[in-house]
Design a protein around this motif. Structure first.
Motif, mmCIF file in Angstrom:
data_model
loop_
_atom_site.group_PDB
_atom_site.id
_atom_site.type_symbol
_atom_site.label_atom_id
_atom_site.label_comp_id
_atom_site.label_asym_id
_atom_site.label_seq_id
_atom_site.Cartn_x
_atom_site.Cartn_y
_atom_site.Cartn_z
ATOM 1 N N GLU A 93 0.880 -1.347 -0.188
ATOM 2 C CA GLU A 93 -0.185 -0.306 0.273
ATOM 3 C C GLU A 93 0.815 1.741 0.112
ATOM 4 N N ASN A 94 1.751 0.959 0.743
ATOM 5 C CA ASN A 94 2.916 1.743 0.780
ATOM 6 C C ASN A 94 4.563 2.164 0.374
ATOM 7 N N LYS B 183 6.700 3.135 -2.500
ATOM 8 C CA LYS B 183 6.077 4.946 -2.825
ATOM 9 C C LYS B 183 7.611 5.201 -2.704
ATOM 10 N N HIS C 241 4.649 -0.887 -6.852
ATOM 11 C CA HIS C 241 3.511 0.615 -6.895
ATOM 12 C C HIS C 241 4.305 1.925 -5.562
ATOM 13 N N GLN D 22 3.946 11.765 -2.046
ATOM 14 C CA GLN D 22 4.325 10.564 -1.195
ATOM 15 C C GLN D 22 6.057 10.820 -1.861
ATOM 16 N N ASN E 151 2.254 6.954 -11.543
ATOM 17 C CA ASN E 151 1.410 7.276 -11.512
ATOM 18 C C ASN E 151 0.070 8.763 -11.679
ATOM 19 N N GLU E 152 -1.020 8.595 -11.848
ATOM 20 C CA GLU E 152 -1.674 9.857 -11.213
ATOM 21 C C GLU E 152 -0.928 11.360 -12.176
ATOM 22 N N GLN F 21 -7.842 2.845 -10.767
ATOM 23 C CA GLN F 21 -7.381 2.647 -9.655
ATOM 24 C C GLN F 21 -9.165 2.215 -9.223
ATOM 25 N N GLU G 24 -7.080 -0.423 -7.510
ATOM 26 C CA GLU G 24 -7.428 -0.245 -6.034
ATOM 27 C C GLU G 24 -8.399 0.460 -6.495
ATOM 28 N N TRP H 85 -8.044 -1.945 -2.645
ATOM 29 C CA TRP H 85 -7.285 -1.273 -2.216
ATOM 30 C C TRP H 85 -7.587 -1.153 0.328
ATOM 31 N N TRP I 153 -7.966 3.102 4.233
ATOM 32 C CA TRP I 153 -7.588 4.080 3.552
ATOM 33 C C TRP I 153 -9.332 5.216 3.936
HETATM 34 C C1 XIL Z 1 -2.949 5.628 -0.330
HETATM 35 C C2 XIL Z 1 -3.070 4.614 0.691
HETATM 36 O O1 XIL Z 1 -3.852 3.955 0.338
HETATM 37 C C3 XIL Z 1 -3.025 5.245 2.441
HETATM 38 O O2 XIL Z 1 -1.859 4.841 3.291
HETATM 39 C C4 XIL Z 1 -1.610 6.666 2.191
HETATM 40 O O3 XIL Z 1 -2.318 7.345 3.263
HETATM 41 C C5 XIL Z 1 -1.930 7.735 1.175
HETATM 42 O O4 XIL Z 1 -2.183 6.531 -0.426
HETATM 43 N N1 XIL Z 1 -3.914 6.376 -5.511
HETATM 44 C C6 XIL Z 1 -3.019 5.559 -5.369
HETATM 45 C C7 XIL Z 1 -2.639 5.498 -3.579
HETATM 46 O O5 XIL Z 1 -2.191 5.224 -6.117
HETATM 47 O O6 XIL Z 1 -0.430 5.172 -3.413
HETATM 48 C C8 XIL Z 1 -2.818 5.564 -2.528
HETATM 49 O O7 XIL Z 1 -2.724 4.965 -1.718
HETATM 50 C C9 XIL Z 1 -4.434 6.078 -2.926
HETATM 51 C C10 XIL Z 1 -4.877 6.974 -3.627
#
Ligand code: XIL
Length: 478
Positions: free
Chosen positions: A78-79, A82, A115, A122, A161-162, A239, A270, A300, A308
């Motif tokens: 999840e993190n 990053k 991921h 982040q 990403n994004e 996502q 996600e 997710w 989250w």
């Molecule tokens: C989120 C996580 O779930 C959280 O724990 C963290 O604090 C913030 O990021 N898009 C993404 C993910 O690509 O990496 C994100 O995950 C949610 C939105």
């Protein structure tokens, strides 16, 4: 006489009725196709995966790991992968948490998606304060070193990403990475491909599920352009965070099939849905199942309490680990699809426009074609002793960046020995302490020209690095 005929007719009627009853009974008692009882097994019937985000900090929670190991066959940290997690200080890397998830996943038979390598969010503080060429080079270095650590171990990477804006246009999002030049995304993909061409390289974003949305079209046009120009991209991740404001669009399947038609795999990466609405969960699952190149779905998080968006209870298990109604709706859709549509083996390059032409690239009929979402390439377009590995840039390690080209011959001689030679080495490279060649993890120091017994292949490749783990090149030796 008449009586006798009537009797015979009656008898015949009785016999045929009995026969009918027997036939119906036998139909009813035919052994039914056993429905799978976990998400992973149900998805696997059609060659797909079902995954979850995993947090390293929760691997000590047995209620959490029991569900995760039982239900899923893919994980996404999840993190932990990053940028702020893997490169907390510039050029100082930390893989402990990512490795811990990978070890857990591998030991329980789950695969892992990486991921994410390049993202506006982040980022560690040092990266946030960089701009221009320094930031661009930092991004490249980050991709090279993080990917090198995981070569041969992951099913996919979210390379970028994004990167698109939420302002109702098709534009890119403003960010420090975008400010380095519009080509930052393709540079990221080309860098990633040079490190590990056999892993799926994905673009990942949210709010691109609705085919009518400008943002969706922006990403679509980028992927179309990449495919047309041969920029290496293998997949697009949707996502699929459905909130009150953005719920399942009726045209989601159109979006998935339109992207797939460009020659990329698609995946739901996600997934979470406000209050785990069962209709939306079933619909998003069905949309993926209806598209052959939709290779899998990842939610997710495991339980609502792990999310989250915990206050919106958006996942398939409640805080106590019970299966929710949405779980059943997803499982039913997966089971209704069963083993019918087999996703194409998408790791085999399909877009011929991105493939250099020539007789050496023809795949022989005897080549083993692996199928399904976890398949990895079993051959590379470069073959044989004359193959030239991808030129790589090496640098860092506390030294001024330098370039060295790893060139042919990387050959296999008759005795099963692997030979190499490194050319184009700037003289000051000699200042480096450890001039070395690494082949699949075996290190050979202080040699520019050398030979070694062949180490084991990884995914059909030998991965070769020069002077550290970040200048990867690869080739297949037959
Ligand atoms: C989120 C996580 O779930 C959280 O724990 C963290 O604090 C913030 O990021 N898009 C993404 C993910 O690509 O990496 C994100 O995950 C949610 C939105």
């Amino acid at each position: 006489m008449l009586k006798k005929t009537k009797k015979t007719a009656l008898l015949l009627k009785l016999v045929s009725m009995a026969l009918l009853i027997v036939m119906i009974q036998s139909l009813l008692t035919l052994p039914a196709m056993a429905a799978a009882t976990t998400l992973g097994a149900a998805a696997a019937q059609s060659g797909r995966y079902f995954g979850t985000a995993i947090s390293n900090g929760k691997l000590g929670d047995s209620a959490y790991t029991t569900i995760a190991a039982r239900e899923f066959n893919m994980v996404t940290p999840e993190n932990e992968l990053k940028i702020d997690a893997t490169e907390p200080q510039q050029n100082v890397f930390s893989f402990t948490a990512g490795d811990s998830i990978l070890n857990w996943a591998t030991s329980h038979g789950l695969k892992m998606r990486g991921h994410t390598l390049a993202w506006h969010s982040q980022q560690p503080g040092w990266m946030q304060s960089l701009t221009g060429t320094a930031l661009r080079n930092a991004m490249i270095n980050h991709i090279q070193k993080v990917m090198a650590h995981y070569v041969g171990k992951l099913a996919a990477w979210d390379v970028v990403n994004e990167a698109y804006a939420d302002d109702g246009t098709q534009n890119r999002r403003q960010s420090n990475l975008q400010a380095t030049g519009n080509d930052w995304i393709e540079v990221a993909f080309r860098t990633a491909d040079a490190v590990e061409p056999g892993v799926r390289l994905c673009y990942n974003d949210y709010n691109i599920e609705n085919w009518s949305a400008a943002k969706t079209q922006g990403v679509y046009n980028m992927v179309k352009d990449f495919k047309a120009r041969g920029v290496p991209i293998d997949c697009v991740g949707f996502q699929t965070h459905f909130t009150g404001g953005s719920s399942l669009p009726s045209n989601f399947q159109t979006t998935l099939s339109s992207f797939a038609a460009l020659g990329v795999d698609v995946a739901l990466t996600e997934v979470d849905v406000t209050q785990a609405n069962t209709t939306q969960y079933a619909g998003l699952t069905q949309a993926c199942m209806n598209v052959a190149r939709c290779i899998g779905i990842t939610v997710w998080g495991v339980r609502d309490s792990d999310s989250w968006r915990a206050s919106e209870a958006p996942l398939l298990f409640d805080g106590s680990g019970n299966k929710k109604a949405a779980y059943t709706s997803v499982l039913n859709v997966l089971n209704s699809v069963g083993g019918t549509p087999q996703p194409t083996n998408t790791l085999q390059p399909t877009n011929t426009s991105t493939q250099p032409v020539g007789p050496t690239l023809t795949r022989t009929p005897t080549q083993v074609v692996t199928t399904g979402p976890t398949a990895t390439r079993t051959s590379t377009p470069t073959t044989g002793p004359s193959a030239t590995p991808v030129p790589t840039t090496v640098g860092g390690g506390g030294c001024s960046p330098v370039t060295a080209t790893i060139t042919a011959p990387f050959t296999k001689d008759g005795a099963g020995t692997f030979c190499w030679q490194i050319a184009t080495i700037p003289s000051y490279v000699n200042n480096w302490n450890n001039n070395s060649v690494t082949i699949n993890g075996t290190n050979y120091t202080n040699i520019y020209v050398g030979s070694a017994s062949l180490p084991a292949k990884i995914n059909g490749f030998y991965y070769i690095s020069y002077n550290g783990s970040f200048a990867w090149s690869h080739l297949e030796v037959r």
